[in-house]
Scaffold this motif. Sequence first.
Motif, PDB file in Angstrom:
ATOM      1  N   GLN A   1     -17.115 108.778   4.724  1.00  0.00           N
ATOM      2  CA  GLN A   1     -17.338 107.961   3.523  1.00  0.00           C
ATOM      3  C   GLN A   1     -16.022 108.191   2.586  1.00  0.00           C
ATOM      4  O   GLN A   1     -16.057 107.524   1.583  1.00  0.00           O
TER       5      GLN A   1
ATOM      6  N   MET B   1     -14.648 106.843  -1.558  1.00  0.00           N
ATOM      7  CA  MET B   1     -14.852 107.731  -2.976  1.00  0.00           C
ATOM      8  C   MET B   1     -13.686 107.921  -3.653  1.00  0.00           C
ATOM      9  O   MET B   1     -12.684 107.606  -3.245  1.00  0.00           O
ATOM     10  N   CYS B   2     -13.932 108.513  -4.819  1.00  0.00           N
ATOM     11  CA  CYS B   2     -12.703 108.703  -5.937  1.00  0.00           C
ATOM     12  C   CYS B   2     -11.887 109.617  -5.251  1.00  0.00           C
ATOM     13  O   CYS B   2     -11.914 110.454  -4.493  1.00  0.00           O
TER      14      CYS B   2
ATOM     15  N   CYS C   1     -13.031 113.160  -5.509  1.00  0.00           N
ATOM     16  CA  CYS C   1     -13.905 113.577  -4.573  1.00  0.00           C
ATOM     17  C   CYS C   1     -13.228 113.941  -3.177  1.00  0.00           C
ATOM     18  O   CYS C   1     -13.427 114.977  -2.337  1.00  0.00           O
TER      19      CYS C   1
ATOM     20  N   MET D   1     -18.928 117.460  -4.612  1.00  0.00           N
ATOM     21  CA  MET D   1     -19.145 116.042  -4.491  1.00  0.00           C
ATOM     22  C   MET D   1     -20.529 115.429  -4.796  1.00  0.00           C
ATOM     23  O   MET D   1     -20.863 114.272  -5.093  1.00  0.00           O
TER      24      MET D   1
ATOM     25  N   CYS E   1     -20.929 114.249  -8.728  1.00  0.00           N
ATOM     26  CA  CYS E   1     -19.807 113.301  -8.966  1.00  0.00           C
ATOM     27  C   CYS E   1     -20.359 112.152  -9.869  1.00  0.00           C
ATOM     28  O   CYS E   1     -21.387 111.805  -9.662  1.00  0.00           O
TER      29      CYS E   1
ATOM     30  N   CYS F   1     -19.537 106.992  -5.837  1.00  0.00           N
ATOM     31  CA  CYS F   1     -19.638 108.257  -5.339  1.00  0.00           C
ATOM     32  C   CYS F   1     -21.225 108.789  -5.195  1.00  0.00           C
ATOM     33  O   CYS F   1     -21.783 109.315  -4.336  1.00  0.00           O
TER      34      CYS F   1
END
Length: 422
Positions: free
Chosen positions: A186, A190-191, A194, A205, A208, A213
């Motif tokens: 994933q 995600m940012c 993360c 994580m 977050c 996320c």
Amino acid sequence: MKISAPRGTKDILPDETYRWRYVDETFAEICRLAGYEEIRVPTFEATELFARGVGDASDIVAKEMYTFEDKGGRSLTLRPEGTAGVVRAFIEHGMHSLPLPVKLYYNLNAFRYEKVQKGRYREFWQLGCEVFGPTSPEADADLIILLWQFFQRLGLNEIRLEINSIGCPACRPRYLEALKAYFEPQLDHMCGDCHERFEKNVLRMIDCKVETCQAIASGAPYQLDYLCEACREHDAALRSRLDQVGVSYLVNGRIVRGLDYYVKTVFEFVSEHVGTQGTICGGGRYDGLVDQLGGQPMPGVGFAMGIERLLMELEATGAPLPERPGRDLYVLAFPNTMDPAAALVYGLRAGGVAADLDLMTRSFKAQMKYAGKGGYKALVVLGEDEANSGVGRLKWLQDGTETDVTLETDSLVRLFGDHNKR
């Protein structure tokens, strides 16, 4: 040039401080009843303390600390929280040799450079407790019950307790492997933070704050499914004690702590009120922290809560708050009776009566006007006749009733003592 308070700080004025004092004193009394003693630690510490105690990969250490170099070239930091300083003091002063458990509480200000928003400041105030010594789940329960009784005493009935177990060094590695296996496919969605957390601390994580996320993390495995037998027994015993006392709770498998020294119990008290929705208080067991900061191995468990958010919750839910303290007696005097008026006022204060007299060289009329607006319960005129006779006319300002009184300290102390008990 007008100088204002720095951004993210707040003046606490007299129309608010009595509410703060009410919370402070209630917390201190609840702690006293549970055998906790107050500790006070310095406002700034060696930067290394927070890097090791809070975690150098945490947002607090990486982005939010107020760090500076003193004239001796030492790196110092304004404390961003209370636990690390309390643990440092516990180690430095050899408190491990005291009869266990050592139960401490604190009330302090802390500093974090973060986004200013409602209920969140760059200088803020925390109440907290730390318990050193016991490994038993009963110690975790004792701390949670203290908080529950504190909130009950304040009249907060819309706060929800959420608990979780985050395992221990024996069972956590298998859980971390499961998290990595879940998040790795994933990562592209995600940012950036993360991505970094995936490499350094995959547990973080889970909490977050980025919406995309959060949606992904909602499907992650739960630590509760990976607990070893010892952690399952600890968690079951904690829940049993809470059930026995009647403390309701919700098991929330998404409560985590991103540092290795946290083990087993973690908990939060969360507001159910739409006006201040969010965490009011957070805590947990940290059996490896004392060791990590250089002390002899010593189990610990603690919590911290922000006073600002607590007061917001009190106001938003309509919980009973005390009225602003009033003043008892204003003595109106003339220039030739200021000496006996001062003797009377200072004698009354020594006897516990909140008494005052003119300090502004006001006229008699101006004194009358001030007394009416000053929040006094009563006033008495001390003219030459009253000074000579020792008898004056006391007026209760709430209903306007008047009565003759002896202008003698002990008599007036008894009068106001009886009145304030009503």
